[in-house]
Design a protein around this motif. Structure first.
Motif, PDB file in Angstrom:
ATOM      1  N   GLU A 143       0.809  -1.223   0.000  1.00 15.17           N
ATOM      2  CA  GLU A 143       0.000   0.000   0.000  1.00 15.17           C
ATOM      3  C   GLU A 143       0.842   1.271   0.000  1.00 15.17           C
ATOM      4  OE1 GLU A 143      -3.783  -1.791   2.598  1.00 15.17           O
ATOM      5  OE2 GLU A 143      -2.266  -0.500   3.520  1.00 15.17           O
ATOM      6  N   GLU A 144       2.136   1.161   0.305  1.00 12.82           N
ATOM      7  CA  GLU A 144       2.983   2.347   0.402  1.00 12.82           C
ATOM      8  C   GLU A 144       3.094   3.081  -0.941  1.00 12.82           C
ATOM      9  OE1 GLU A 144       6.865   1.989   2.053  1.00 12.82           O
ATOM     10  OE2 GLU A 144       6.199   0.844   3.796  1.00 12.82           O
ATOM     11  N   LEU A 145       3.293   4.384  -0.847  1.00 13.90           N
ATOM     12  CA  LEU A 145       3.619   5.183  -2.031  1.00 13.90           C
ATOM     13  C   LEU A 145       5.090   4.942  -2.356  1.00 13.90           C
ATOM     14  CD1 LEU A 145       1.783   8.518  -1.165  1.00 13.90           C
ATOM     15  CD2 LEU A 145       1.039   6.742  -2.748  1.00 13.90           C
ATOM     16  N   HIS A 146       5.355   4.191  -3.400  1.00 16.40           N
ATOM     17  CA  HIS A 146       6.716   3.723  -3.662  1.00 16.40           C
ATOM     18  C   HIS A 146       7.614   4.796  -4.264  1.00 16.40           C
ATOM     19  CE1 HIS A 146       5.384  -0.324  -2.711  1.00 16.40           C
ATOM     20  NE2 HIS A 146       4.360  -0.145  -3.527  1.00 16.40           N
ATOM     21  N   ASP A 147       7.018   5.847  -4.817  1.00 22.26           N
ATOM     22  CA  ASP A 147       7.827   6.896  -5.435  1.00 22.26           C
ATOM     23  C   ASP A 147       7.974   8.119  -4.532  1.00 22.26           C
ATOM     24  OD1 ASP A 147       5.159   7.468  -5.580  1.00 22.26           O
ATOM     25  OD2 ASP A 147       5.205   8.282  -7.608  1.00 22.26           O
ATOM     26  N   VAL A 148       7.662   7.991  -3.253  1.00 20.43           N
ATOM     27  CA  VAL A 148       7.770   9.104  -2.298  1.00 20.43           C
ATOM     28  C   VAL A 148       8.788   8.730  -1.217  1.00 20.43           C
ATOM     29  CG1 VAL A 148       6.560  10.552  -0.625  1.00 20.43           C
ATOM     30  CG2 VAL A 148       5.383   9.781  -2.698  1.00 20.43           C
ATOM     31  N   PRO A 149       9.945   9.376  -1.188  1.00 26.70           N
ATOM     32  CA  PRO A 149      10.922   9.073  -0.148  1.00 26.70           C
ATOM     33  C   PRO A 149      10.539   9.711   1.200  1.00 26.70           C
ATOM     34  CG  PRO A 149      11.944  10.087  -2.086  1.00 26.70           C
ATOM     35  CD  PRO A 149      10.473  10.301  -2.181  1.00 26.70           C
ATOM     36  N   LEU A 150      10.807   8.981   2.273  1.00 32.97           N
ATOM     37  CA  LEU A 150      10.643   9.456   3.652  1.00 32.97           C
ATOM     38  C   LEU A 150       9.177   9.775   3.970  1.00 32.97           C
ATOM     39  CD1 LEU A 150      13.821  11.724   3.865  1.00 32.97           C
ATOM     40  CD2 LEU A 150      13.600   9.257   4.289  1.00 32.97           C
TER      41      LEU A 150
END
Length: 564
Positions: free
Chosen positions: A385-392
């Protein structure tokens, strides 16, 4: 009486040590289908790492299928280019060997489980520098009937990998699970894994990676760590950039499949490929991090980038460029404070969503009976479910605590972000995390909107100028705090085990295994243990010997005088 007490103390201590040694020698451990015996107290075993081993088994099962299919396809293309054959029979697929190296094996438990629970494995090499560990492994391999597949090796891990750096001798997968920092093994590991092979790396020195010792982090990983609420994801990204840096030296690069922060360690699964042209893209995957010391806001400064540079021959051609900087002003626009500089960190995706979904599918197969099944399902569901293109990410308790505000419900914050037209997700590394594409200005506007109905005590604002500065700014965004159904993620609605409590009391990385390799080869930290106490004892012994010598001299002189 004093002599008797001392004798009683040392006798009791010796008895306890003997009992502990006997208990350790006779200890039998069952994990999955593997049963091992610890025949020495100097062999390392940590039961808390069962989650690590279970997850690795699932990943290797999915990887082995992909690896064999990839190698078969490469052989088919090679055969077509040579006009030898148009297709490859199914029997040829069996010729693709899948070899695994467990460089730091200790008891051999992990290798035994790989042999019993991972399909398509041809050979496993279980290595350890301790002779006692190798003896323990051999006994356990015989007991578990995997000696035909698992080979015990007594060698230095780096030297063993350097011996297998030729393409024909490389391993399909290398598992590095050291005590502490893995960086000393990475140079050898990236050279001795097959093209398209898998590297499994664990790091347990979280104090260094989480910002407690940024100077030590730089010396070990080549990056400055920052003490921040998102330190666990930053630790993953520091480790990934370290692996990439080692791989680039040999015209190789990494493709992360899964990166996990769990318990007291981090674990990454990355594929290694060869390609000099892809190594040039590394700077676009790395960034320095500006951390505001006031509001903890993180701003990224990429090390490089690519922009379109079409030509007649290649309309899709890209050109590298150096980005302008810095991305921040001297003082933070949100709280008027200065910045710390950390990094570089990996800013490209740290997961492959398709691969994670396949691992979840592997978990549902009936052939696996894993002790940490529920936890793996919860963690991987969050990872997917994580936003994979958003760091931190932001931390809800940090945002509220910075301005002394009553903590805002997580669903309201997520709803407000979604109502503003931005994406939001959790991070598997923190239960209070907010990973979002929304700008920082919107996040603080949401906090300021919440503060209107839940005001802060004026005395607290007067005592904290940073909080007063943040809350005094005007709200520039339209904030809608109405709750949305989709703000509640699917993993939470399904009730999966997303965040586990400490598995056992006094849990942690455990004590380093004892290896008889000589005091000159001990680490500096081991040699310097009780350094002051040792010096004091030496002084006492030295002064005591001087007093005895002085007394002896006086006695001899008195005897001489009497004789005269």
């Amino acid at each position: 009486m004093t002599v008797f007490r001392k004798f009683n103390y040392f006798f009791s201590a010796s008895c306890k040590k003997f009992i502990n040694m006997e208990a350790t020698k006779n200890k039998t451990i069952k994990e999955g289908p593997a049963v091992i015996n610890l025949v020495s107290e100097k062999v390392f075993y940590n039961p808390v790492q069962e989650f690590n081993r279970d997850l690795s088994i699932l990943v290797l099962n999915v990887f082995s299928e992909d690896y064999r299919a990839e190698k078969t396809l490469q052989a088919q293309k090679k055969a077509q280019n040579k006009s030898v054959a148009d297709t490859i029979d199914d029997t040829d697929k069996q010729e693709v060997e899948v070899t695994i190296l467990e460089a730091l094996s200790a008891t051999g438990l992990r290798s035994i489980r790989y042999a019993k629970e991972v399909a398509n494995i041809t050979k496993i090499v279980a290595n350890d520098i301790s002779q006692q560990a190798v003896q323990t492994m051999k006994v356990n391999f015989e007991q578990n009937e995997v000696s035909h597949m698992v080979e015990a090796s007594h060698d230095d891990a780096c030297m063993l990998m350097y011996k297998h750096k030729q393409p024909s001798q490389r391993f399909s997968a290398i598992d590095l699970d050291p005590y502490g920092c893995p960086s000393i093994f990475l140079d050898a590991a990236v050279q001795s894994v097959q093209d398209g092979g898998l590297l499994l790396v664990t790091a347990t020195d979280m104090a260094v990676l989480a910002g407690n010792s940024p100077e030590t982090c730089y010396s070990k990983y080549g990056a400055v760590s920052l003490k921040t609420k998102c330190c666990h994801e930053m630790a993953l990204r520091i480790l990934l950039q370290c692996i990439e840096k080692h791989a680039n030296r040999y015209s190789r690069y990494i493709v992360p499949l899964l990166s996990i922060s769990a318990d007291f360690y981090i674990r990454v699964f990355v594929k290694i490929y060869t390609g000099a042209i892809h190594c040039k893209k590394t700077t676009s995957k790395l960034a320095m991090v500006y951390q505001c010391v006031g509001c903890d806001n993180m701003t990224l400064q990429p090390l490089g980038g690519f922009k379109p540079n079409p030509t007649e021959k290649n309309p899709n051609q890209m050109k590298a460029f150096l980005p302008m900087g810095p991305p921040v002003t001297e003082h933070c626009v949100h709280c008027n404070q200065r910045h710390h500089l950390g990094g570089p960190i990996w800013t490209a995706p740290i997961h492959d969503p398709v691969f994670v979904s396949r691992v979840l599918g592997e978990l549902c197969s009936e052939r696996h009976s894993l002790g940490t099944r529920d936890r793996i399902e919860g963690v991987l569901s969050m990872v997917r479910e994580e936003l994979h293109d958003v760091p931190l990410y932001y931390s809800m308790d940090r945002l509220s605590g910075r301005v002394h505000l009553e903590t805002m419900p997580m669903l309201l914050m997520r709803s407000a972000i979604l109502n503003a037209g931005h994406k939001v997700s959790y991070s598997h590394a923190s239960k209070t995390s907010i990973k979002t594409t929304a700008p920082t200005r919107l996040i603080w506007d949401i906090v300021r909107t919440w503060e209107r109905t839940h005001p802060v005590k004026p005395a607290r604002l007067e005592a904290d100028p940073v909080a007063k500065y943040i809350l005094s700014q005007e709200i520039q965004s339209q904030v809608d705090l109405s709750e949305r159904p989709d703000a509640n993620p699917g993993s939470r609605r399904a009730g999966v085990l997303r965040f586990q409590y400490n598995p056992v009391p006094h849990w942690g990385p455990g004590a380093r295994a004892l290896v008889n390799i000589g005091e000159e080869k001990m680490s500096k930290a081991t040699r310097n243990q009780n350094k002051k106490l040792k010096k004091q004892n030496q002084k006492r012994q030295h002064s005591g010997s001087e007093d005895e010598l002085r007394k002896k001299t006086v006695t001899e002189q008195q005897s001489f005088d009497i004789d005269l």
